[in-house]
Design a protein around this motif. Structure first.
Motif, PDB file in Angstrom:
ATOM      1  N   ILE A  18       0.863  -1.181   0.000  1.00 26.83           N
ATOM      2  CA  ILE A  18       0.000   0.000   0.000  1.00 26.83           C
ATOM      3  C   ILE A  18       0.897   1.228   0.000  1.00 26.83           C
ATOM      4  CG2 ILE A  18      -0.222   0.132   2.528  1.00 26.83           C
ATOM      5  CD1 ILE A  18      -3.299   0.800   1.803  1.00 26.83           C
ATOM      6  N   CYS A  19       0.462   2.276  -0.696  1.00 28.41           N
ATOM      7  CA  CYS A  19       1.305   3.460  -0.786  1.00 28.41           C
ATOM      8  C   CYS A  19       1.115   4.326   0.456  1.00 28.41           C
ATOM      9  CB  CYS A  19       1.010   4.233  -2.071  1.00 28.41           C
ATOM     10  SG  CYS A  19      -0.513   5.177  -2.029  1.00 28.41           S
ATOM     11  N   SER A  20       2.044   5.241   0.628  1.00 22.76           N
ATOM     12  CA  SER A  20       2.015   6.085   1.819  1.00 22.76           C
ATOM     13  C   SER A  20       0.753   6.934   1.874  1.00 22.76           C
ATOM     14  CB  SER A  20       3.264   6.969   1.883  1.00 22.76           C
ATOM     15  OG  SER A  20       3.373   7.730   0.698  1.00 22.76           O
ATOM     16  N   ALA A  21       0.191   7.253   0.706  1.00 19.40           N
ATOM     17  CA  ALA A  21      -1.026   8.067   0.684  1.00 19.40           C
ATOM     18  C   ALA A  21      -2.235   7.289   1.181  1.00 19.40           C
ATOM     19  CB  ALA A  21      -1.283   8.579  -0.732  1.00 19.40           C
ATOM     20  N   HIS A  22      -2.245   5.997   0.976  1.00 22.83           N
ATOM     21  CA  HIS A  22      -3.424   5.210   1.322  1.00 22.83           C
ATOM     22  C   HIS A  22      -3.271   4.377   2.589  1.00 22.83           C
ATOM     23  CE1 HIS A  22      -4.387   6.160  -2.958  1.00 22.83           C
ATOM     24  NE2 HIS A  22      -5.406   6.595  -2.267  1.00 22.83           N
ATOM     25  N   LEU A  23      -2.090   4.416   3.181  1.00 30.14           N
ATOM     26  CA  LEU A  23      -1.927   3.716   4.451  1.00 30.14           C
ATOM     27  C   LEU A  23      -2.903   4.227   5.513  1.00 30.14           C
ATOM     28  CD1 LEU A  23      -0.427   1.637   6.180  1.00 30.14           C
ATOM     29  CD2 LEU A  23       1.279   3.379   6.680  1.00 30.14           C
ATOM     30  N   PRO A  24      -3.105   5.552   5.638  1.00 28.54           N
ATOM     31  CA  PRO A  24      -4.102   6.010   6.631  1.00 28.54           C
ATOM     32  C   PRO A  24      -5.496   5.500   6.346  1.00 28.54           C
ATOM     33  CG  PRO A  24      -2.701   7.818   5.917  1.00 28.54           C
ATOM     34  CD  PRO A  24      -2.414   6.666   4.988  1.00 28.54           C
ATOM     35  N   LEU A  25      -5.816   5.337   5.068  1.00 24.52           N
ATOM     36  CA  LEU A  25      -7.131   4.810   4.708  1.00 24.52           C
ATOM     37  C   LEU A  25      -7.279   3.366   5.181  1.00 24.52           C
ATOM     38  CD1 LEU A  25      -9.391   6.240   3.150  1.00 24.52           C
ATOM     39  CD2 LEU A  25      -8.557   5.115   1.082  1.00 24.52           C
ATOM     40  N   LEU A  26      -6.209   2.612   5.034  1.00 24.64           N
ATOM     41  CA  LEU A  26      -6.248   1.228   5.496  1.00 24.64           C
ATOM     42  C   LEU A  26      -6.423   1.172   7.013  1.00 24.64           C
ATOM     43  CD1 LEU A  26      -5.953  -1.795   4.766  1.00 24.64           C
ATOM     44  CD2 LEU A  26      -3.503  -1.540   5.140  1.00 24.64           C
ATOM     45  N   LEU A  27      -5.819   2.129   7.692  1.00 22.70           N
ATOM     46  CA  LEU A  27      -5.893   2.137   9.153  1.00 22.70           C
ATOM     47  C   LEU A  27      -7.263   2.582   9.647  1.00 22.70           C
ATOM     48  CD1 LEU A  27      -2.451   3.770  10.052  1.00 22.70           C
ATOM     49  CD2 LEU A  27      -3.007   1.361   9.848  1.00 22.70           C
ATOM     50  N   HIS A  28      -7.838   3.571   8.964  1.00 21.58           N
ATOM     51  CA  HIS A  28      -9.040   4.199   9.504  1.00 21.58           C
ATOM     52  C   HIS A  28     -10.316   3.812   8.784  1.00 21.58           C
ATOM     53  CE1 HIS A  28      -6.525   6.495  12.145  1.00 21.58           C
ATOM     54  NE2 HIS A  28      -5.825   6.980  11.140  1.00 21.58           N
ATOM     55  N   LYS A  29     -10.203   3.406   7.537  1.00 19.59           N
ATOM     56  CA  LYS A  29     -11.391   3.029   6.758  1.00 19.59           C
ATOM     57  C   LYS A  29     -11.166   1.673   6.081  1.00 19.59           C
ATOM     58  CE  LYS A  29     -13.715   7.025   7.060  1.00 19.59           C
ATOM     59  NZ  LYS A  29     -15.089   7.113   7.603  1.00 19.59           N
ATOM     60  N   PRO A  30     -10.845   0.657   6.868  1.00 13.96           N
ATOM     61  CA  PRO A  30     -10.506  -0.628   6.249  1.00 13.96           C
ATOM     62  C   PRO A  30     -11.645  -1.212   5.422  1.00 13.96           C
ATOM     63  CG  PRO A  30     -10.792  -0.883   8.619  1.00 13.96           C
ATOM     64  CD  PRO A  30     -10.783   0.594   8.331  1.00 13.96           C
ATOM     65  N   TRP A  82     -10.083  -5.952  13.500  1.00 12.80           N
ATOM     66  CA  TRP A  82      -8.786  -5.299  13.418  1.00 12.80           C
ATOM     67  C   TRP A  82      -8.555  -4.355  14.582  1.00 12.80           C
ATOM     68  CZ3 TRP A  82      -7.424  -3.582   7.750  1.00 12.80           C
ATOM     69  CH2 TRP A  82      -7.377  -4.723   6.928  1.00 12.80           C
ATOM     70  N   SER A  83      -9.640  -3.843  15.141  1.00  5.17           N
ATOM     71  CA  SER A  83      -9.457  -2.853  16.194  1.00  5.17           C
ATOM     72  C   SER A  83      -8.954  -3.531  17.465  1.00  5.17           C
ATOM     73  CB  SER A  83     -10.776  -2.133  16.481  1.00  5.17           C
ATOM     74  OG  SER A  83     -11.734  -3.063  16.951  1.00  5.17           O
ATOM     75  N   ASP A  84      -8.183  -2.801  18.209  1.00  7.03           N
ATOM     76  CA  ASP A  84      -7.735  -3.326  19.494  1.00  7.03           C
ATOM     77  C   ASP A  84      -8.213  -2.390  20.589  1.00  7.03           C
ATOM     78  OD1 ASP A  84      -6.157  -1.235  18.784  1.00  7.03           O
ATOM     79  OD2 ASP A  84      -4.299  -2.127  19.485  1.00  7.03           O
ATOM     80  N   GLY A  85      -8.593  -2.952  21.688  1.00 12.76           N
ATOM     81  CA  GLY A  85      -8.993  -2.145  22.821  1.00 12.76           C
ATOM     82  C   GLY A  85     -10.470  -1.807  22.845  1.00 12.76           C
ATOM     83  N   GLU A  86     -11.145  -1.915  21.726  1.00  7.10           N
ATOM     84  CA  GLU A  86     -12.561  -1.608  21.700  1.00  7.10           C
ATOM     85  C   GLU A  86     -13.400  -2.844  21.953  1.00  7.10           C
ATOM     86  OE1 GLU A  86     -14.188   0.629  18.422  1.00  7.10           O
ATOM     87  OE2 GLU A  86     -12.208   1.436  18.002  1.00  7.10           O
ATOM     88  N   GLY A  87     -12.784  -3.980  21.965  1.00  6.72           N
ATOM     89  CA  GLY A  87     -13.544  -5.198  22.033  1.00  6.72           C
ATOM     90  C   GLY A  87     -14.229  -5.413  20.690  1.00  6.72           C
TER      91      GLY A  87
END
Ligand code: ZN
Length: 62
Positions: A27-39, A53-58
């Motif tokens: 994944i490119c640097s531009a879309h890494l945040p998208l993978l993290l926040h809008k998988p 994928w989320s951790d801590g939220e159950g």
């Protein structure tokens, strides 16, 4: 190799490799945040993207 989202190659943008469910992706640097926040936007490319994928939220339900 190319970004799974925009399909740009490492000739054009920095690509970050990652491993998911036994396969290698980039994944490119531009879309890494998208993978993290809008998988869920990757659901057609990555099976079950974002699920558990989320951790801590159950676990959360719709
Ligand atoms: Zn990209």
């Amino acid at each position: 190799m190319k970004c799974i989202y925009c399909e740009r190659s490492s000739e054009e943008v920095p690509l970050i490799p990652f491993h998911y469910r036994g396969a290698d992706f980039f994944i490119c640097s531009a879309h890494l945040p998208l993978l993290l926040h809008k998988p869920e936007m990757f659901a057609d490319k990555l099976p079950q993207a974002g699920e558990n994928w989320s951790d801590g939220e159950g676990h959360h339900h719709e």
